[in-house]
Design a protein around this motif. Sequence first.
Motif, short mmCIF file in Angstrom:
data_model
loop_
_atom_site.label_atom_id
_atom_site.label_comp_id
_atom_site.label_asym_id
_atom_site.label_seq_id
_atom_site.Cartn_x
_atom_site.Cartn_y
_atom_site.Cartn_z
N LEU A 69 0.87 -1.18 -0.02
CA LEU A 69 -0.11 -0.12 -0.22
C LEU A 69 1.03 1.19 0.04
CD1 LEU A 69 -2.72 -1.10 2.52
CD2 LEU A 69 -2.79 -0.91 0.15
N GLU A 70 0.49 2.38 -0.60
CA GLU A 70 1.13 3.64 -0.53
C GLU A 70 0.31 4.55 0.47
OE1 GLU A 70 2.14 7.03 -3.97
OE2 GLU A 70 1.53 5.13 -4.54
N ILE A 71 1.37 5.42 1.00
CA ILE A 71 1.00 6.39 1.92
C ILE A 71 0.40 7.73 0.64
CG2 ILE A 71 1.44 8.30 3.43
CD1 ILE A 71 3.25 6.33 4.60
N VAL A 72 -0.56 8.10 0.60
CA VAL A 72 -1.15 8.90 -0.37
C VAL A 72 -1.18 10.40 -0.07
CG1 VAL A 72 -2.00 7.06 -2.04
CG2 VAL A 72 -3.48 7.99 -0.21
N LEU A 106 -3.95 5.89 3.28
CA LEU A 106 -3.29 5.14 2.52
C LEU A 106 -4.22 4.75 1.26
CD1 LEU A 106 -2.80 2.35 5.31
CD2 LEU A 106 -1.06 3.76 4.41
N SER A 107 -3.41 4.09 0.00
CA SER A 107 -4.08 3.89 -1.31
C SER A 107 -5.46 3.07 -1.12
CB SER A 107 -3.12 3.35 -2.14
OG SER A 107 -2.74 1.94 -1.67
N ASN A 108 -5.49 2.25 -0.22
CA ASN A 108 -6.61 1.35 -0.01
C ASN A 108 -8.07 2.12 0.70
OD1 ASN A 108 -5.82 1.35 2.65
ND2 ASN A 108 -5.98 -1.11 2.73
N ALA A 109 -7.77 3.55 0.79
CA ALA A 109 -8.85 4.29 1.60
C ALA A 109 -8.73 4.26 3.15
CB ALA A 109 -10.26 4.05 0.82
N THR A 111 -7.61 5.38 6.80
CA THR A 111 -6.94 6.38 7.26
C THR A 111 -6.70 6.25 8.76
OG1 THR A 111 -8.76 7.99 5.92
CG2 THR A 111 -7.54 8.83 7.88
N VAL A 143 4.72 10.75 2.11
CA VAL A 143 3.85 10.43 1.02
C VAL A 143 4.55 9.97 -0.38
CG1 VAL A 143 2.32 11.60 -0.63
CG2 VAL A 143 2.21 12.42 1.72
N GLY A 144 3.78 8.59 -0.75
CA GLY A 144 4.65 7.92 -1.63
C GLY A 144 5.27 6.75 -1.25
N VAL A 146 5.78 3.26 0.08
CA VAL A 146 5.17 2.08 0.20
C VAL A 146 5.25 0.91 1.37
CG1 VAL A 146 4.68 -0.13 -1.19
CG2 VAL A 146 5.27 1.97 -2.33
#
Length: 363
Positions: A69-72, A106-109, A111, A143-144, A146
């Motif tokens: 997952l990515e920190i977005v 995170l990229s999977n929503a 928080t 941010v960005g 993984v």
Amino acid sequence: MKRSPITRHVIDPVLDAAVSVVQLGHRVSGLFGTGKPAEPPGMPAVSSREQRLARYRAEQARAHLNPPLEIVGIDAIHMTAPLVRPFTIATTRHAELTNVVARLMLSNAITGVGEAPVLVGSTVASDPQQLIAAIESAAHFLVGKVVRQPGEWMLLSHGLQGMQFPGARTALEMAMIDALCSAWTPIPAYKHFGGHSSELKSGMTIPICEPGEAEGLARSYKGEGFTQIKTKVGLDVEEDIARLEAIRKGHPECEIIIDANQGYDADTAIALMRRLAAMDLKPVLFEQPVKRDDWDGLKKVTLEARKLGILVAADESLRSVEDARRIADEGLADVLNIKLAKLGFLQAMQIVAIAREAGLRLM
């Protein structure tokens, strides 16, 4: 045997320190527990390097089942709430409390949220905007990135250790832990750190106030089942003694802790302890009796307190791992007060390990 970089930087912090922070949690249930508390029921003892390595390898194996997952995104706000009554200590007076809340997406929503207080006289930051700006600046680093498992918050946290305001780092670490523990198969944070305790012992704090108010608060806390009361001292010795007498009247059986918040010099603190011992008002612990950087004064108070059977705790004097090492090496205090707002999670865990090795107690 020479340790590899992965052993030094990942296995040791993740396993050794994680076990330490679990024991920090257990210490809350017995404020003055020994340096090596018992494990809670149902939690196996972690005593050998082989067992810790096994845990690490099992965690690594589970990581392969987790999609990366990515920190977005990261943002922060501040919230202020009035207190029911003003809270006065030796160095300041609070009529309201301000906290900064950090949010990490995170990229999977999923928080995660974390928070840190802004307490003038107690925290490095004196304005919430200082913490918000620091959190937003750290977003450029985080941010960005993984992540593949909950424990990777520690690796990311290493990149935050140079932040000017520890509270900002605390809020971000808390948000990372919250998000990563929910990202795949959700687990509570206490399980991520290795275990849990079935009970939590807490005391209540009475600020610097008139004796009548202190007596009423003590009586009220007794009715609520509290057996330990801390009171703030450090502005006036005679008023402090009058307040302690009132607290004892309102709750005759309670343990008493006094916290000067740097309000005394060493000689005044020692004179107060002797008077309280003679009056049968001896506290079980004396917290931060002198100025933060008065190391000689802190040791002088500690040595005299030990003769009287009183523990001395370092609070404002403990703001870094280096402070903890100095306190342990020079015997400057008996107890370390670990506050996440002034240390962050990673440094708190390192300080727990120092305390365990030195036989110091924690609060």
